[in-house]
Design an enzyme around this catalytic site. Sequence first.
Site, PDB file in Angstrom:
ATOM      1  N   GLY A  46       0.846  -1.192   0.000  1.00  0.00           N
ATOM      2  CA  GLY A  46       0.000   0.000   0.000  1.00  0.00           C
ATOM      3  C   GLY A  46       0.876   1.234   0.000  1.00  0.00           C
ATOM      4  O   GLY A  46       2.040   1.194   0.413  1.00  0.00           O
ATOM      5  N   GLN A  51       3.440   9.908   0.841  1.00  0.00           N
ATOM      6  CA  GLN A  51       4.725   9.204   0.956  1.00  0.00           C
ATOM      7  C   GLN A  51       5.645   9.497  -0.235  1.00  0.00           C
ATOM      8  O   GLN A  51       6.848   9.263  -0.162  1.00  0.00           O
ATOM      9  CB  GLN A  51       4.501   7.692   1.101  1.00  0.00           C
ATOM     10  CG  GLN A  51       3.864   7.342   2.448  1.00  0.00           C
ATOM     11  CD  GLN A  51       3.674   5.849   2.596  1.00  0.00           C
ATOM     12  OE1 GLN A  51       2.695   5.288   2.121  1.00  0.00           O
ATOM     13  NE2 GLN A  51       4.638   5.186   3.211  1.00  0.00           N
ATOM     14  N   CYS A  94       6.269  -0.025   7.470  1.00  0.00           N
ATOM     15  CA  CYS A  94       5.908   1.136   6.663  1.00  0.00           C
ATOM     16  C   CYS A  94       7.085   1.497   5.761  1.00  0.00           C
ATOM     17  O   CYS A  94       8.223   1.509   6.216  1.00  0.00           O
ATOM     18  CB  CYS A  94       5.572   2.306   7.585  1.00  0.00           C
ATOM     19  SG  CYS A  94       5.116   3.793   6.705  1.00  0.00           S
ATOM     20  N   LEU A  95       6.783   1.787   4.498  1.00  0.00           N
ATOM     21  CA  LEU A  95       7.857   2.138   3.560  1.00  0.00           C
ATOM     22  C   LEU A  95       8.566   3.418   3.969  1.00  0.00           C
ATOM     23  O   LEU A  95       9.694   3.655   3.563  1.00  0.00           O
ATOM     24  CB  LEU A  95       7.286   2.288   2.143  1.00  0.00           C
ATOM     25  CG  LEU A  95       6.717   0.995   1.536  1.00  0.00           C
ATOM     26  CD1 LEU A  95       5.982   1.295   0.236  1.00  0.00           C
ATOM     27  CD2 LEU A  95       7.820  -0.027   1.298  1.00  0.00           C
ATOM     28  N   HIS A 136      -4.055   1.922   8.087  1.00  0.00           N
ATOM     29  CA  HIS A 136      -2.668   2.399   8.040  1.00  0.00           C
ATOM     30  C   HIS A 136      -2.533   3.526   7.005  1.00  0.00           C
ATOM     31  O   HIS A 136      -1.933   4.571   7.278  1.00  0.00           O
ATOM     32  CB  HIS A 136      -1.758   1.209   7.693  1.00  0.00           C
ATOM     33  CG  HIS A 136      -0.300   1.520   7.573  1.00  0.00           C
ATOM     34  ND1 HIS A 136       0.656   1.002   8.414  1.00  0.00           N
ATOM     35  CD2 HIS A 136       0.373   2.287   6.676  1.00  0.00           C
ATOM     36  CE1 HIS A 136       1.854   1.445   8.046  1.00  0.00           C
ATOM     37  NE2 HIS A 136       1.708   2.234   6.996  1.00  0.00           N
ATOM     38  N   GLU A 137      -3.099   3.321   5.812  1.00  0.00           N
ATOM     39  CA  GLU A 137      -2.959   4.313   4.732  1.00  0.00           C
ATOM     40  C   GLU A 137      -3.796   5.566   5.006  1.00  0.00           C
ATOM     41  O   GLU A 137      -3.354   6.678   4.717  1.00  0.00           O
ATOM     42  CB  GLU A 137      -3.347   3.698   3.382  1.00  0.00           C
ATOM     43  CG  GLU A 137      -2.532   2.484   2.958  1.00  0.00           C
ATOM     44  CD  GLU A 137      -1.027   2.683   2.991  1.00  0.00           C
ATOM     45  OE1 GLU A 137      -0.563   3.831   2.889  1.00  0.00           O
ATOM     46  OE2 GLU A 137      -0.314   1.687   3.147  1.00  0.00           O
ATOM     47  N   HIS A 140      -1.984   7.801   7.163  1.00  0.00           N
ATOM     48  CA  HIS A 140      -0.990   8.620   6.440  1.00  0.00           C
ATOM     49  C   HIS A 140      -1.621   9.908   5.915  1.00  0.00           C
ATOM     50  O   HIS A 140      -0.997  10.971   5.943  1.00  0.00           O
ATOM     51  CB  HIS A 140      -0.422   7.851   5.241  1.00  0.00           C
ATOM     52  CG  HIS A 140       0.755   6.971   5.555  1.00  0.00           C
ATOM     53  ND1 HIS A 140       1.919   7.437   6.121  1.00  0.00           N
ATOM     54  CD2 HIS A 140       0.955   5.641   5.350  1.00  0.00           C
ATOM     55  CE1 HIS A 140       2.784   6.433   6.250  1.00  0.00           C
ATOM     56  NE2 HIS A 140       2.215   5.332   5.800  1.00  0.00           N
TER      57      HIS A 140
HETATM   58 NI    NI Z   1       3.062   3.413   5.873  1.00  0.00          NI
END
Ligand code: NI
Length: 185
Positions: A46, A51, A94-95, A136-137, A140
């Site tokens: 995702g 991001q 998380c990226l 989670h997204e 963000h």
């Molecule tokens: Ni993340």
Amino acid sequence: MAIRDILIIPDKRLRVKSEPVKAIDAETRALVDDMFATMYAAPGIGLAAIQIGVATRVVTMDLAAKEESPEPKVFINPEIIGASAEKSVYEEGCLSIPEYYEEVERPQAVKVKYLDLDGKEHEIEADGLLATCLQHEIDHLNGVLFIDHISKLKRDMVMKKFKKAAKQGGGKPLADDTEPSHHIG
Ligand code: NI
């Protein structure tokens, strides 16, 4: 379609609240293309637009297993409109916080309203990994990171490591990732 750089903590842009998409146009489609390219390359399951530094409420996702055909999903202006009282715990990554994983407790199921790329409104009831990933997204989009859901002690420790690494010019202070599929996005 281009692979874009993923922002890493402590980049302050990750704390920005993203703006709703007003019109789904060529720019939105180009953003979504870049997000998929970036997400698949990472690899992650995702990604939120912020991001890659774009403060707009767009999320891309693909929860298909490696051996399955891709299942790209786009959520525009997603909003949680209901959540189960029942909680579940999932080890998130998380990226934007590479190689760090921690268990996070969230509602086990959520109801989410969103627009697709054609501007059509949808409502879905999600549970399991989809529910975790959506939460989670959407976090963000509100400038919230999964480490905000863990203990202050652990959060301070991981922030300190990434701040130190950023000063030294690199954003990946932790060990190499052995299971990249852990990265939720
Ligand atoms: Ni993340």
